[in-house]
Design a protein around this motif. Structure first.
Motif, PDB file in Angstrom:
ATOM      1  N   LYS A  52       0.835  -1.204   0.000  1.00 13.38           N
ATOM      2  CA  LYS A  52       0.000   0.000   0.000  1.00 13.38           C
ATOM      3  C   LYS A  52       0.872   1.258   0.000  1.00 13.38           C
ATOM      4  N   SER A  53       1.939   1.231   0.778  1.00 11.83           N
ATOM      5  CA  SER A  53       2.859   2.372   0.830  1.00 11.83           C
ATOM      6  C   SER A  53       3.554   2.573  -0.514  1.00 11.83           C
ATOM      7  N   ALA A  54       4.013   1.485  -1.126  1.00  9.62           N
ATOM      8  CA  ALA A  54       4.686   1.575  -2.427  1.00  9.62           C
ATOM      9  C   ALA A  54       3.732   2.087  -3.503  1.00  9.62           C
ATOM     10  N   LEU A  55       2.476   1.655  -3.437  1.00 10.53           N
ATOM     11  CA  LEU A  55       1.498   2.131  -4.418  1.00 10.53           C
ATOM     12  C   LEU A  55       1.274   3.630  -4.272  1.00 10.53           C
ATOM     13  N   LYS A  56       1.083   4.093  -3.051  1.00  8.93           N
ATOM     14  CA  LYS A  56       0.872   5.525  -2.823  1.00  8.93           C
ATOM     15  C   LYS A  56       2.097   6.328  -3.253  1.00  8.93           C
ATOM     16  N   LYS A  57       3.270   5.807  -2.952  1.00  7.61           N
ATOM     17  CA  LYS A  57       4.524   6.472  -3.344  1.00  7.61           C
ATOM     18  C   LYS A  57       4.633   6.588  -4.868  1.00  7.61           C
ATOM     19  N   ASN A  58       4.030   5.648  -5.580  1.00  7.78           N
ATOM     20  CA  ASN A  58       4.114   5.633  -7.034  1.00  7.78           C
ATOM     21  C   ASN A  58       2.864   6.203  -7.715  1.00  7.78           C
ATOM     22  N   GLY A  59       2.087   6.997  -6.984  1.00  8.84           N
ATOM     23  CA  GLY A  59       1.006   7.760  -7.591  1.00  8.84           C
ATOM     24  C   GLY A  59      -0.351   7.104  -7.654  1.00  8.84           C
ATOM     25  N   PHE A  60      -0.536   5.978  -6.962  1.00  8.34           N
ATOM     26  CA  PHE A  60      -1.847   5.334  -6.933  1.00  8.34           C
ATOM     27  C   PHE A  60      -2.676   5.932  -5.803  1.00  8.34           C
ATOM     28  N   HIS A  61      -3.992   5.946  -6.013  1.00 12.41           N
ATOM     29  CA  HIS A  61      -4.913   6.485  -5.017  1.00 12.41           C
ATOM     30  C   HIS A  61      -5.929   5.413  -4.633  1.00 12.41           C
ATOM     31  N   TYR A  62      -6.216   5.351  -3.348  1.00 10.75           N
ATOM     32  CA  TYR A  62      -7.210   4.403  -2.832  1.00 10.75           C
ATOM     33  C   TYR A  62      -8.573   4.700  -3.447  1.00 10.75           C
ATOM     34  N   CYS A  63      -9.261   3.643  -3.891  1.00 15.53           N
ATOM     35  CA  CYS A  63     -10.589   3.814  -4.497  1.00 15.53           C
ATOM     36  C   CYS A  63     -11.691   3.087  -3.746  1.00 15.53           C
ATOM     37  N   GLY A  64     -11.375   1.993  -3.051  1.00 12.31           N
ATOM     38  CA  GLY A  64     -12.399   1.243  -2.340  1.00 12.31           C
ATOM     39  C   GLY A  64     -11.999  -0.212  -2.180  1.00 12.31           C
ATOM     40  N   ILE A  65     -12.996  -1.050  -1.966  1.00 11.86           N
ATOM     41  CA  ILE A  65     -12.773  -2.474  -1.706  1.00 11.86           C
ATOM     42  C   ILE A  65     -13.402  -3.289  -2.834  1.00 11.86           C
ATOM     43  N   ILE A  66     -12.657  -4.293  -3.299  1.00 12.35           N
ATOM     44  CA  ILE A  66     -13.207  -5.237  -4.278  1.00 12.35           C
ATOM     45  C   ILE A  66     -13.106  -6.626  -3.653  1.00 12.35           C
ATOM     46  N   TYR A  67     -13.805  -7.570  -4.249  1.00 13.73           N
ATOM     47  CA  TYR A  67     -13.749  -8.948  -3.781  1.00 13.73           C
ATOM     48  C   TYR A  67     -13.333  -9.853  -4.935  1.00 13.73           C
ATOM     49  N   LEU A  68     -12.361 -10.703  -4.659  1.00 13.46           N
ATOM     50  CA  LEU A  68     -11.894 -11.666  -5.645  1.00 13.46           C
ATOM     51  C   LEU A  68     -12.972 -12.704  -5.906  1.00 13.46           C
ATOM     52  N   GLU A  69     -12.791 -13.501  -6.930  1.00 15.75           N
ATOM     53  CA  GLU A  69     -13.764 -14.547  -7.258  1.00 15.75           C
ATOM     54  C   GLU A  69     -13.995 -15.502  -6.097  1.00 15.75           C
ATOM     55  N   ASN A  70     -12.950 -15.729  -5.274  1.00 10.32           N
ATOM     56  CA  ASN A  70     -13.090 -16.641  -4.134  1.00 10.32           C
ATOM     57  C   ASN A  70     -13.661 -15.950  -2.893  1.00 10.32           C
ATOM     58  N   GLY A  71     -14.036 -14.674  -3.025  1.00 10.98           N
ATOM     59  CA  GLY A  71     -14.653 -13.935  -1.931  1.00 10.98           C
ATOM     60  C   GLY A  71     -13.691 -13.147  -1.060  1.00 10.98           C
ATOM     61  N   GLU A  72     -12.390 -13.294  -1.278  1.00 14.21           N
ATOM     62  CA  GLU A  72     -11.421 -12.557  -0.461  1.00 14.21           C
ATOM     63  C   GLU A  72     -11.462 -11.066  -0.788  1.00 14.21           C
ATOM     64  N   GLU A  73     -11.361 -10.259   0.259  1.00 14.90           N
ATOM     65  CA  GLU A  73     -11.369  -8.808   0.132  1.00 14.90           C
ATOM     66  C   GLU A  73      -9.997  -8.300  -0.322  1.00 14.90           C
ATOM     67  N   ARG A  74     -10.013  -7.259  -1.143  1.00 15.12           N
ATOM     68  CA  ARG A  74      -8.783  -6.578  -1.530  1.00 15.12           C
ATOM     69  C   ARG A  74      -9.043  -5.076  -1.567  1.00 15.12           C
ATOM     70  N   ILE A  75      -8.001  -4.319  -1.307  1.00 12.81           N
ATOM     71  CA  ILE A  75      -8.037  -2.868  -1.346  1.00 12.81           C
ATOM     72  C   ILE A  75      -7.627  -2.457  -2.760  1.00 12.81           C
ATOM     73  N   ALA A  76      -8.454  -1.636  -3.402  1.00 13.28           N
ATOM     74  CA  ALA A  76      -8.259  -1.287  -4.810  1.00 13.28           C
ATOM     75  C   ALA A  76      -7.711   0.137  -4.966  1.00 13.28           C
ATOM     76  N   PHE A  77      -6.820   0.286  -5.945  1.00 14.56           N
ATOM     77  CA  PHE A  77      -6.166   1.551  -6.227  1.00 14.56           C
ATOM     78  C   PHE A  77      -6.217   1.847  -7.724  1.00 14.56           C
ATOM     79  N   GLN A  78      -6.170   3.126  -8.057  1.00 15.40           N
ATOM     80  CA  GLN A  78      -6.079   3.544  -9.461  1.00 15.40           C
ATOM     81  C   GLN A  78      -5.099   4.689  -9.579  1.00 15.40           C
ATOM     82  N   GLN A  79      -4.457   4.754 -10.719  1.00 16.53           N
ATOM     83  CA  GLN A  79      -3.581   5.871 -11.072  1.00 16.53           C
ATOM     84  C   GLN A  79      -3.961   6.317 -12.476  1.00 16.53           C
ATOM     85  N   ASN A  80      -4.270   7.586 -12.619  1.00 16.84           N
ATOM     86  CA  ASN A  80      -4.508   8.124 -13.956  1.00 16.84           C
ATOM     87  C   ASN A  80      -3.165   8.496 -14.573  1.00 16.84           C
ATOM     88  N   ILE A  81      -3.061   8.242 -15.872  1.00 21.33           N
ATOM     89  CA  ILE A  81      -1.780   8.505 -16.555  1.00 21.33           C
ATOM     90  C   ILE A  81      -1.974   9.445 -17.721  1.00 21.33           C
TER      91      ILE A  81
END
Length: 167
Positions: free
Chosen positions: A138-167
């Motif tokens: 999460k720290s490396a993503l923020k350092k590289n210009g990604f922004h937190y967007c919300g929570i997604i769930y994988l096909e197996n139901g596991e939660e993940r924190i989602a990020f996006q970076q506009n280029i």
């Protein structure tokens, strides 16, 4: 350092890098990647499809990542936030570095490559997700210009924190 498509002869090294990353994540007490995914079959498919890239320095592969241009079904629904736009995006998965490459700029180099590649393919954003407890990622993503967007769930139901970076 350069980034290139991983080739069939890189398969065993890519698997070693993935396993070392899996072990490192487990040692941090994070259950991400501990259920057998991504698997060696995933890496083999990524290589065969031309979607796995390798950061290489003087012939040594230091890190890998998957770059996809066909969307990501698990990103169709996002909770506790929103994507900044609904435009087509480039997705990054399976980022893994050799232990000795951590903290040496390899991750940033790979992300910079992904940004340039996505832009050259007509995309205007990158998306990626990680485990809630993966503080380093999460720290490396923020350092590289990604922004937190919300929570997604994988096909197996596991939660993940989602990020996006506009280029």
């Amino acid at each position: 350092m350069r980034v290139r498509k991983a080739e069939r002869e890189d398969f065993s090294v890519c698997c070693e890098i993935l396993e070392a990353a899996r072990k490192n994540i487990a040692e941090l007490g994070i259950d991400q990647w501990q259920n057998g995914t991504p698997s060696s079959e995933d890496l083999e498919n990524d290589i065969n499809n031309g979607d796995l890239y390798a950061a290489e320095n003087e012939g040594e592969i230091l890190g890998i990542l998957y770059i996809g241009f066909c969307g990501e079904p698990t990103y169709d629904r996002i909770y506790g936030g929103e994507w900044p736009d609904n435009e087509p995006f480039c997705v990054i998965h399976r980022v893994a570095l050799k232990s000795e490459a951590r903290g040496k700029g390899v991750f940033s180099f790979l992300i910079s490559f992904a940004r340039k590649l996505a832009k050259s393919e007509g995309f205007h954003s990158l998306r990626i997700d990680t485990h809630r407890d993966n503080v380093k990622m999460k720290s490396a993503l923020k350092k590289n210009g990604f922004h937190y967007c919300g929570i997604i769930y994988l096909e197996n139901g596991e939660e993940r924190i989602a990020f996006q970076q506009n280029i």
